[in-house]
Scaffold this motif. Structure first.
Motif, PDB file in Angstrom:
ATOM      1  N   ALA A  28      44.376  30.706  75.809  1.00  0.00           N
ATOM      2  CA  ALA A  28      45.769  30.426  76.191  1.00  0.00           C
ATOM      3  C   ALA A  28      46.624  31.668  76.001  1.00  0.00           C
ATOM      4  O   ALA A  28      47.459  31.996  76.854  1.00  0.00           O
ATOM      5  CB  ALA A  28      46.315  29.255  75.361  1.00  0.00           C
ATOM      6  N   VAL A  29      46.393  32.395  74.893  1.00  0.00           N
ATOM      7  CA  VAL A  29      47.181  33.609  74.632  1.00  0.00           C
ATOM      8  C   VAL A  29      46.794  34.712  75.623  1.00  0.00           C
ATOM      9  O   VAL A  29      47.663  35.398  76.172  1.00  0.00           O
ATOM     10  CB  VAL A  29      46.991  34.065  73.164  1.00  0.00           C
ATOM     11  CG1 VAL A  29      47.610  35.436  72.936  1.00  0.00           C
ATOM     12  CG2 VAL A  29      47.604  33.035  72.207  1.00  0.00           C
ATOM     13  N   ALA A  30      45.496  34.883  75.881  1.00  0.00           N
ATOM     14  CA  ALA A  30      45.064  35.906  76.841  1.00  0.00           C
ATOM     15  C   ALA A  30      45.668  35.621  78.218  1.00  0.00           C
ATOM     16  O   ALA A  30      46.122  36.534  78.918  1.00  0.00           O
ATOM     17  CB  ALA A  30      43.542  35.956  76.926  1.00  0.00           C
ATOM     18  N   ASN A  31      45.688  34.341  78.594  1.00  0.00           N
ATOM     19  CA  ASN A  31      46.259  33.976  79.892  1.00  0.00           C
ATOM     20  C   ASN A  31      47.768  34.219  79.915  1.00  0.00           C
ATOM     21  O   ASN A  31      48.323  34.645  80.938  1.00  0.00           O
ATOM     22  CB  ASN A  31      45.944  32.514  80.212  1.00  0.00           C
ATOM     23  CG  ASN A  31      44.456  32.293  80.477  1.00  0.00           C
ATOM     24  OD1 ASN A  31      43.709  33.258  80.694  1.00  0.00           O
ATOM     25  ND2 ASN A  31      44.009  31.038  80.453  1.00  0.00           N
ATOM     26  N   ALA A  32      48.424  33.984  78.789  1.00  0.00           N
ATOM     27  CA  ALA A  32      49.865  34.225  78.711  1.00  0.00           C
ATOM     28  C   ALA A  32      50.174  35.720  78.779  1.00  0.00           C
ATOM     29  O   ALA A  32      51.163  36.137  79.388  1.00  0.00           O
ATOM     30  CB  ALA A  32      50.418  33.622  77.420  1.00  0.00           C
ATOM     31  N   ILE A  33      49.313  36.522  78.160  1.00  0.00           N
ATOM     32  CA  ILE A  33      49.519  37.981  78.214  1.00  0.00           C
ATOM     33  C   ILE A  33      49.392  38.471  79.650  1.00  0.00           C
ATOM     34  O   ILE A  33      50.186  39.283  80.121  1.00  0.00           O
ATOM     35  CB  ILE A  33      48.517  38.706  77.277  1.00  0.00           C
ATOM     36  CG1 ILE A  33      48.868  38.424  75.814  1.00  0.00           C
ATOM     37  CG2 ILE A  33      48.512  40.201  77.555  1.00  0.00           C
ATOM     38  CD1 ILE A  33      47.824  38.912  74.809  1.00  0.00           C
ATOM     39  N   GLU A  34      48.425  37.927  80.375  1.00  0.00           N
ATOM     40  CA  GLU A  34      48.297  38.341  81.776  1.00  0.00           C
ATOM     41  C   GLU A  34      49.520  37.897  82.573  1.00  0.00           C
ATOM     42  O   GLU A  34      50.033  38.628  83.421  1.00  0.00           O
ATOM     43  CB  GLU A  34      47.019  37.757  82.413  1.00  0.00           C
ATOM     44  CG  GLU A  34      46.878  38.258  83.863  1.00  0.00           C
ATOM     45  CD  GLU A  34      45.589  37.844  84.560  1.00  0.00           C
ATOM     46  OE1 GLU A  34      44.904  36.937  84.061  1.00  0.00           O
ATOM     47  OE2 GLU A  34      45.302  38.433  85.612  1.00  0.00           O
ATOM     48  N   ASP A  35      50.010  36.681  82.267  1.00  0.00           N
ATOM     49  CA  ASP A  35      51.202  36.185  82.954  1.00  0.00           C
ATOM     50  C   ASP A  35      52.387  37.106  82.702  1.00  0.00           C
ATOM     51  O   ASP A  35      53.177  37.393  83.602  1.00  0.00           O
ATOM     52  CB  ASP A  35      51.504  34.765  82.456  1.00  0.00           C
ATOM     53  CG  ASP A  35      52.662  34.122  83.190  1.00  0.00           C
ATOM     54  OD1 ASP A  35      52.672  34.184  84.446  1.00  0.00           O
ATOM     55  OD2 ASP A  35      53.564  33.584  82.531  1.00  0.00           O
ATOM     56  N   ALA A  36      52.499  37.617  81.475  1.00  0.00           N
ATOM     57  CA  ALA A  36      53.640  38.471  81.116  1.00  0.00           C
ATOM     58  C   ALA A  36      53.513  39.868  81.695  1.00  0.00           C
ATOM     59  O   ALA A  36      54.504  40.452  82.138  1.00  0.00           O
ATOM     60  CB  ALA A  36      53.759  38.542  79.584  1.00  0.00           C
TER      61      ALA A  36
END
Lengths: 156, 777
Positions: free
Chosen positions: B747-755
């Protein structure tokens, strides 16, 4: 050498080796197991006791340096059969899982809120930075401390 | 942000069996009896125990990751002050511990994983136990251990699982370095990829991590007055009394393990820790012995979570439907097998995620190296793969312009689907609802606090088996009985790791038998005196022992009510137990103590032993996809919001919402605690935890260098409990011990990519790695 300690309001004369930590004096010599040994290097906070009202890691200080100072462990919290309101808050909010960090959390939280009764959640969080918990994720411990702070302020 | 635990029944589970209503205690936020003991420090943990005349035991450990032991000379050490015993391999009656691992492939052959109690002629990892010392004080024992002269001849080692499998690599064990190999082959993968509109390839790496329970491994052993070797120890598995007996070459009924309330376990106290060493030293000296491992020792030598290399190739149609997954897994077992083959099996079964994928191939291997051994830890192989499959889901969704929630909805498993290993999903899967609720609960997007700060969001789902593999024929037992005054006793050999395992049993018994919770006493985890309940592992204890207590309580209720009906001269159906009394349909009541005295006169037992057998099955060939592997699964979805400082690469998790369908929350306070605590361990895995091992040497052997999350490192996790009533446990409960640790890293890795647009594929997701990915260094 024989040294005099004040532990939870009781005075004890104890035969202490100069190289013993306060943790060793309390746990090994006196059999007071209220404080836990989690890392022996002052990081985890499980061995926290209050020394003259301030939280210290008892694994980091020599026993003799605590002579004639007020030492408080978790047993000093509860009155006659009555839990301290902070202990009750920990129960109500589900702040206890394995319980190994709990004594340190209670004492650190209590000492902080006595000095800073108006502290908000962010400030309480900072105050807990030296007490590790591996079970709860901290949220319920913070819930309990915040609820106790509100109680202190008559907002409970 | 205040943590606002939310509890709501599942609204989108039309085909769920429905929840049993009108329960008095089950489902209530009750205060656990063990919590009361813990806030007053009344709980005696394993190290809070002392015996008269007690010795202190220590372990001498190998300095080197790969070496031959040429000679051990303990003469000087043995003559040092206070030393009572020194033991090396030759002093151990049977120096091998065995773990049976079922169902290996022909590539590896059948496997009985073995471990030396003390090293014989060679050591295979740094920290391997070589000798034991018992002395009057711990200091004397440590000094004597240092005085034991061990002559090592250094041998070449291998420290990477891929290199370990190359021809000519140094052999960690005679039989070769491939420890286990599992394969799954489901559908026509090549044909499926030919149909795919988008194919995404990913190569991910996860790290070694430590369970890092705050209570180090500890215990006290003594020979009791009946001659039984008795060991009071912090363990998740009291059944290790059999292993101690095996090593000492005494009958199994001459060893007793008393399990303490644990200061955390998380899988790290599933394998034997101090109990075998304590048994040996007490047996050798005839005196009580205490052994407490230091934090540094625990971090150095205890088994870690497996590092994995995960290669994924994922094919999807334009609609977002995943049609093919080709997965290669390679894990590092370290120097000994422990539970590695089983961990890998969990990873293999769950590698494609909680999704309907028509064509899947998995090729999974685990290799010996001369690194620190790896074994059980919360999530048990079903965790590492979440980082793989959920990173892939996100990347496919981005390639196709689908939202994270849509992507999960399109592909989520549902009842009746078949997993790649051939297991039919026969309970409700609430995944679309869980994903929607997690995402929605993030609320308003936090505005960036500076121009160089970017905010992003990510979603990750998972599924985790609960209960043991069906071909292990798991069972648990519990005894429930009334005392003459109407107080209730529950006995079950359940180790309580801090999750409220014992308290939940009390709630279930009190619910069924109509007594207040305060009138229940529970005795747990004594291999001699409590009916055996199996391990507190595999998220199984509430499921298995909860069912055993439920069964015992219902049978007891039935036998008491039959007696009550006879006493009162009414039909069985006209009586019930409530408020510590028998109540009749026509308004009469009989206090429980009176009924119990009547039972004594009539010869009706006031207790019942309940045995629960989990659904069992025969071993399946994973490759051919033949059937059921696990009893059931727990599904979850986590949504994260992060802020990324694009000048430094520093990531801060602002929000984490964790939603799980727990079937039924027996005690919502405990369930939320499991979810919040598990999710924070998952954030530690995501962002900071890393056991650094360089050429077999562990560089992170203190809490100052091995960092776990403190209160300031993580947000308050918002736990949302969904109750479908679809679990196999008591009142429809599913296991929730392990599942919440799985999704945060993805979830965090996906959020980092989103950001930021940067995709990180190596854990932990440190600021250094992100800074590199952002071109900052």
């Amino acid at each position: 050498m024989i040294a005099t300690f004040s532990i939870n309001g009781r005075t004890r004369d104890v035969d202490v080796q100069p190289n013993q930590t306060l943790l060793d004096v309390l746990r090994d010599t006196l059999g007071i197991f209220d404080l836990k040994e989690g890392c022996s290097e002052g990081v985890c906070g499980a061995c926290t006791v209050l020394l003259d009202g301030r939280p210290v890691s008892s694994c980091l200080i020599l026993g003799l340096s605590a002579r004639r100072r007020r030492i408080m462990t978790v047993r000093g919290l509860a009155g006659d059969g009555e839990l301290h309101p902070l202990q009750q808050a920990f129960l109500r909010h589900g702040a206890v899982q394995c319980g190994f960090c709990t004594p340190g959390m209670l004492l650190t939280g209590l000492a902080f809120l006595e000095r800073h009764p108006n502290a908000d959640r962010a400030a309480i969080r900072e105050a807990l930075a030296g007490n590790l918990c591996r079970c709860t994720g901290y949220a319920k411990i913070l819930d309990a401390l915040e609820a106790y702070a509100r109680e202190l302020n008559g907002r409970g | 942000m205040r943590s606002k635990p939310t509890r709501a029944s599942s609204t989108d589970v039309a085909d769920a069996v429905g929840l049993e209503r009108d329960l008095r205690l089950v489902g209530q936020r009750v205060i656990r009896h063990d919590a009361r003991d813990k806030v007053t420090a009344a709980t005696a943990f394993a190290a809070d125990w002392a015996m008269p005349g007690m010795l202190h035991g220590v372990v001498l450990r190998s300095l080197y990751p790969s070496a031959r032991i040429k000679n051990i000379d303990a003469t000087r050490a043995a003559s040092m002050p206070g030393v009572a015993a020194i033991m090396t391999a030759k002093d151990v009656p049977r120096n091998t511990l065995w773990t049976d691992v079922p169902g290996q492939t022909t590539a590896v052959g059948s496997l009985r994983a073995k471990l030396h109690v003390l090293a014989e002629d060679r050591v295979r990892h740094q920290g391997e136990p070589v000798a034991l010392v018992a002395a009057e004080t711990e200091e004397q024992a440590r000094e004597a251990a240092e005085a034991i002269a061990v002559e090592y001849e250094l041998l070449p080692g291998v420290f990477d699982p891929a290199q370990a499998l190359e021809p000519g690599a140094p052999r960690v064990h005679e039989e070769g370095n491939l420890l286990a190999h599992w394969r799954v082959c489901h559908g026509d993968v090549a044909a499926a990829f030919a149909r795919a509109a988008v194919v995404i390839e990913g190569d991910y790496r996860t790290q070694f991590v430590d369970a890092a329970y705050l209570e180090p491994e500890s215990g006290v052993a003594w020979i009791d007055s009946d001659g039984v070797i008795t060991i009071r120890v912090s363990t998740q598995v009291i059944e290790h009394f059999r292993d101690v007996a095996e090593v000492l070459n005494v009958p199994q009924n001459r060893v007793r393990i008393i399990g303490t309330y644990l200061g955390g376990g998380f899988g790290g106290k599933e394998d034997v820790t101090v109990e075998v060493y304590l048994g040996l030293l007490a047996w050798k000296t005839g005196r009580p012995v205490k052994m407490v491992w230091s934090r540094q020792e625990s971090l150095l030598a205890r088994a870690k979570r497996h590092p994995f290399r995960l290669r994924y190739r994922t094919g999807a149609l334009r609609t977002g439907q995943i049609v093919a997954q080709e997965i290669e897994l390679l894990a590092d077992a370290g120097g000994y097998a422990y539970l590695s083959a089983l961990v890998l099996l969990y990873a293999t079964v769950t590698a494609a995620g909680p999704y309907r994928v028509p064509a899947v191939s998995v090729d999974a291997r685990v290799a010996y190296t001369n690194n620190v051994p790896t074994s059980a830890m919360r999530g048990f192989g079903a965790m590492q793969v979440v980082f793989g499959y959920e990173s892939q889901m996100e990347r496919v969704a981005r390639a196709l312009g689908l939202s994270p929630v849509e992507m999960r909805k399109i592909n989520a498993l549902s009842r009746g689907d078949t997993l790649p290993v051939g297991q039919v999903v026969d309970t409700h899967v609430a995944l679309p609802e869980l994903a929607e609720r997690a995402w929605a609960a993030l609320g308003e997007l936090t505005p960036p606090r500076a121009p160089h700060v970017k905010i992003g969001r990510g979603l990750a789902c998972n599924f985790q088996p609960y209960g043991r593999i069906v071909w292990l024929h798991d069972w648990s037992s519990a005894w429930v009985g009334f005392e003459m005054d109407g107080s209730l006793v529950v006995r079950s050999g359940v180790p309580d790791v801090g999750g409220g395992q014992a308290s939940s049993l009390c709630q279930i018994a009190a619910e069924v038998l109509g007594v207040p919770l305060e009138q229940v006493s529970v005795y747990i985890a004594d291999s001699a005196l409590t009916p055996l309940a199996g391990t507190t592992t595999a998220s199984r204890q509430l499921y298995m022992s909860g069912n055993a207590v439920l069964k015992a309580s219902r049978e007891l209720c039935e036998q008491l009510l039959k007696a009550a009906a006879a006493v009162l001269g009414v039909d069985r159906d006209a009586v019930g137990l409530a408020d510590s009394a028998v109540r009749t349909a026509d308004g009469r009541s009989l206090p429980l103590p009176e009924l119990l005295h009547a039972c004594s006169r009539m010869g009706v037992p006031r207790s019942h032993l309940g045995v629960y057998h989990a659904p069992a099955g025969e071993p399946v060939d994973l490759e051919k996809g033949a059937g059921k592997v696990f009893p059931d699964y727990t599904y979850g979805a986590h949504a994260a919001e992060v802020e990324v400082d694009t000048e430094t690469g520093v990531v801060k998790v602002l929000k984490l919402v964790a939603v799980h369908d727990v079937g039924r929350a027996i005690n919502p306070l405990s369930v939320e605690g499991q979810i919040q605590g598990g999710a924070v361990q998952g954030l530690g895995y995501a962002l900071m935890e890393d056991v650094v091992v360089e050429k077999g040497i562990n560089m992170t052997t203190s809490f100052a260098s091995y960092l776990i999350p403190s209160a300031v490192d993580v947000p308050d996790v918002r736990a949302i409990v969904v109750e479908s009533g679809e679990g196999l446990g008591p009142f429809g409960a599913r296991g929730i011990g392990e599942p919440p640790i799985g999704p945060p890293a993805a979830a965090v890795a996906n959020a980092i990519e989103d950001a930021t647009g940067a995709r990180l594929s190596v854990l932990p997701l440190t600021s250094e790695r992100l800074a590199r990915a952002l071109g900052l260094m």
